[in-house]
Design an enzyme around this catalytic site. Sequence first.
Site, PDB file in Angstrom:
ATOM      1  N   HIS A 122       0.674  -1.240  -0.228  1.00  0.00           N
ATOM      2  CA  HIS A 122       0.172  -0.099  -0.091  1.00  0.00           C
ATOM      3  C   HIS A 122       0.845   1.401  -0.044  1.00  0.00           C
ATOM      4  CE1 HIS A 122       0.378  -0.345   4.305  1.00  0.00           C
ATOM      5  NE2 HIS A 122       0.603   1.167   4.380  1.00  0.00           N
TER       6      HIS A 122
ATOM      7  N   ASP B 246       0.033  -7.347   1.435  1.00  0.00           N
ATOM      8  CA  ASP B 246       0.575  -6.090   1.492  1.00  0.00           C
ATOM      9  C   ASP B 246       2.011  -6.085   1.438  1.00  0.00           C
ATOM     10  OD1 ASP B 246       0.327  -3.484   1.733  1.00  0.00           O
ATOM     11  OD2 ASP B 246       0.111  -3.329   3.833  1.00  0.00           O
TER      12      ASP B 246
ATOM     13  N   SER C 274       4.760   2.574   8.080  1.00  0.00           N
ATOM     14  CA  SER C 274       4.432   1.473   6.972  1.00  0.00           C
ATOM     15  C   SER C 274       5.547   0.845   6.263  1.00  0.00           C
ATOM     16  CB  SER C 274       3.105   1.540   6.226  1.00  0.00           C
ATOM     17  OG  SER C 274       1.994   1.974   7.025  1.00  0.00           O
TER      18      SER C 274
END
Length: 469
Positions: A111, A141, A212
Site C-alpha cells: 500500500h 501487503d 508502514s
Amino acid sequence: MAQAVPARSAATVVPASAPPVEVRGLPDFTVLVDLVGPAVVNIRTVERVRRGGSPEDQMQEFFRRFGIPLPPGMSPRGPQGPQDGPEIERPRGVGSGFILTPDGFILTNAHVVEGASEVVVTLNDEREFTARVVGSDRRTDVAVVKIEATRLPTVRIGDVTRLRVGEWVMAIGSPFGLENTVTAGIVSAKQRETGEFLPFIQTDVAINPGNSGGPLINMRGEVVGINSMIYSRSGGFQGISFAIPIDEAMVVADQLRATGRVTRGRIGVAIAAVDRETAEALRLQRATGALIRGVENNSPAARGGIEPGDVILSFDGKAVERSTDLPRIVAGTAPGSRVPVRVWRQGAERTLTVTVAAFEDERTARAGERDAEPPTATPAAQRLGLNLREATAAERRSLRIDGGVWVAAASGAAARAGLQAEDVILAVGNRPVASVREFEAAAAAVPQNRPVHVLVRRGDWTQYAIIRP
C-alpha cells in the site's frame, strides 16, 4: 542515569521448580540502531493527476499521503469535479522499507507504493534514488522495489518461530515523514487474526502513518516483521500495532523478485470454523479443523473427493488447528502438487489426495430464466424459515443435478445460516431430497431442538449449512 528496578511483591508465588528471575532494567537499543539503522530507508511516492478535485477528497488524501490503508468501508475514489486541467505531480505518500540485498532490492508494504507514478528512496546517508517497483502483492501487503546501487548495507532476517510474547522489539521508520525515527515496545500477541490473508504479530511499539513498510527488529538485531497496520480511531498510535511475520513476507518477496507476481494454490472450497456445537454434532472429540461448507464443481477438491460436511484436519501433512489455517497452507502449496488431505467424515478419519491448482478469481454462475412452480408452504420448512418450491427439469439440467428443491425465500434461522433465494437444497443430513415432500419428511425427522444439516447448491458451488431453529 539511574535505572528503575521493578518492585517485587511479597505475595508473588513462584513455583519451586522454576529458577528465580529478576529484571535488572530496560534494554539498551543503541547497538541495534547502529546495526540495523543504515539498512532502513525512507520511501516517498508521487502520483500524476489532472488539476481539479473537491474538498471531499481531503480525508482520503490524508491516508494516501502517509501510506496507510484506507479504513474499512472507505472505497478508493479519484478526484471529483472537473478533470480537464493540466496533468500535475503531487506527493502521494510517505513510508519506510529496508534493504534485503547489497545490489538494491528493498522490502516494503504494497500500500506504500500502490498507485504511485514515481517512487523515491532516501538512504540513511541521505542519498536519493528513483526506484522501480519489481512487484507487489495486495493480499499480503508486501512489495519489492529496486534501486540501482551496489555495496549497500542489508538487514538480517530472523526466525519468527523463536519470537515470544513479552519479548522486546524495536521499529525504525518515518512516521509523519520524520526519517530514522526509533520506537520500542514488546510483542503483545502472535498469530493475531485481523481478517486479512496473514496472521499478524501484535505489538505495543509506537507505529504511526509513515512507519508502514519499516522493519520490526528483535534484540538480536534481526528483522522479524514488517510494520503494516495500526488500530486507531484517530489516525494516530493508540497502543496496538500489527506487523507481517517476516517468514511469510519473504516467501512472497522471493516470488516477486523471481517473476514479479505471486502464484498461490487453491482447491475450490468454502470453509467455516468448527465450534463446540458443530464438533459434537459431527462426533469430533474437540473443536478443530476447517469445516467444508461448499465445494466448487469440477474443482481440485471435488475431483479429489472432498465433500460438503467434511472437516479437514490436515493438508499436506500440516495440521489445520483453525479454519483460518487452511487458506494459508493451501496458498503456500505449489500448484500442480499432489498432496494428502486428512478429513473427518461421518464419524471417522480418511485420507484423500488432491492436486492443487493455481489461484484464480472466483466466478459466480447464474441459471438462466425459468418458468417456475409456485412456492409450497410446509410445517417443517416454515419452522426453519424456508419457502420452497419444486425445481423444474430445465433448472436441474442447467445445474446438472438430478434432484433438489428450490429455495423461493429464506428468513429466520435459514437466513442466519446463510441460505438465500435461488439456492437448491440437495439433501437434509445424509438423506437426498428430490421434492418438497421429501424435504418435509427428512426435516420433520430431526428433533425440533437439534440443528438441521442441509446440502445446498448455489451456482457452481455445493455448500454445507447448519440451520439452528
